[in-house]
Design a protein around this motif. Sequence first.
Motif: not given
Length: 415
Positions: A316-318, A375-379, A395-399, A402-404
């Motif tokens: 779950d690294s963000v 990370a917290a803002g997008v979450a 988590v995969p979608e959050l990551r 963030l990457a996008e």
Amino acid sequence: MAHETIREPARELPVIADVDALVCGGGPAGTAAAIASARAGAKTMLLERYGCLGGLATGGLVIVLPPLVRGEHQVIGGIGRETLERLLDAGEAEYRSDGGSSRFDPEGLKRLSDQMCVEAGVFLRLHSWVVGVFGEPGRLEGAIIESKAGRQAVRAQVIVDCTGDGDVATMAGAHFERDDKMIGLPFRIGNIDLDRWSEARSDGRATAIHKETHAAAGYESHFGLSPFPLNPGVAWGNNHMARGDFLDPDVLTRMEIRGRRAAKTVLDLVRAKMPGFENSWLIDTASQIGVRCTRRINGLATMRYEEFLAERSFEDSVALGNDFRKPSVVFEIPLGSLIPEGVGGVLVAGRCVSADAEAMEALREIHCCWTMGEAAGVAAAMASERNIEPSELPVPELRERLAEAGAVVDLPPGA
């Protein structure tokens, strides 16, 4: 002797806003969280108790960044990288002689932080202090704030606590560990003949004077005095004064007074003895005292420095960070460390996240606060959009999101 008490009458509070994400605290973590949340489509409000954004990076005169890369690989991406690049483009930041670390103009970061929030559509409210929370047991629904306009309330689907001291999470019942690191009050001295000072530093004359000044000022640990290249003729003084209970306003008051007195002691000694400082004067002391850590909130995961050294990966690294003392030490930041245990509707970012004391030494710095905040803002935006708890996020979608947005969420190859 027990303190006398009074009873405050109950009152109705006006709800001045109903938002998807409420970010409390406008330091590097909070500014990044608010920008990221708003860019992700959430109706976002940012509250800050002072009159400017940037926290210790601006009001605290903490004006140094370590390298944001390891070798050819980006470590600090997203909003943090964008912020530095925009400061560089504006001539308000400059790389140091090592070519990797940098320094920036705190006034430039104040203006840029305002601009980036406005561009993203953040509802910005300065001069407002969170004094309470409300909601069902175990689940926050909003915050109570105090300002010149009186006591008011803001309703929010998700709150991101970027207060530094973990005030919101603590009010909501989160448990924490105390961590009273050294406090400091940086300052700037102007009208210096940098050539003469440089000569004294090169031939060793400055060393004994610096040691004498350090002792006379009463700093219990580090004291540094270095040229600030963006402003010719200016020196920046950073320091570690003492440890203490920096949640106690009486202690903070004493430290503010002590810090200003110490800065004047430094000025008097260097004017009398340090080559190049004969006509110097004190430009300012930081308007925000440098509290390095108070509370570390207990989260669903706890970061440990030994895992940083081992370059442990988390599913779950963000976000990533690196250790300003040794930038080759790069680490992943798991989402669980941003979620307080036992409290719903809240994320934390910045120097109050879930970590051990040694890990916090690396995490509390500006560049790491940017990545945690983003990370917290997008979450927060995703949790609000789906009406779920941050702990329930895919988590995969959050990551991926963030990457996008340009954030880096996975460890780079080894050095």
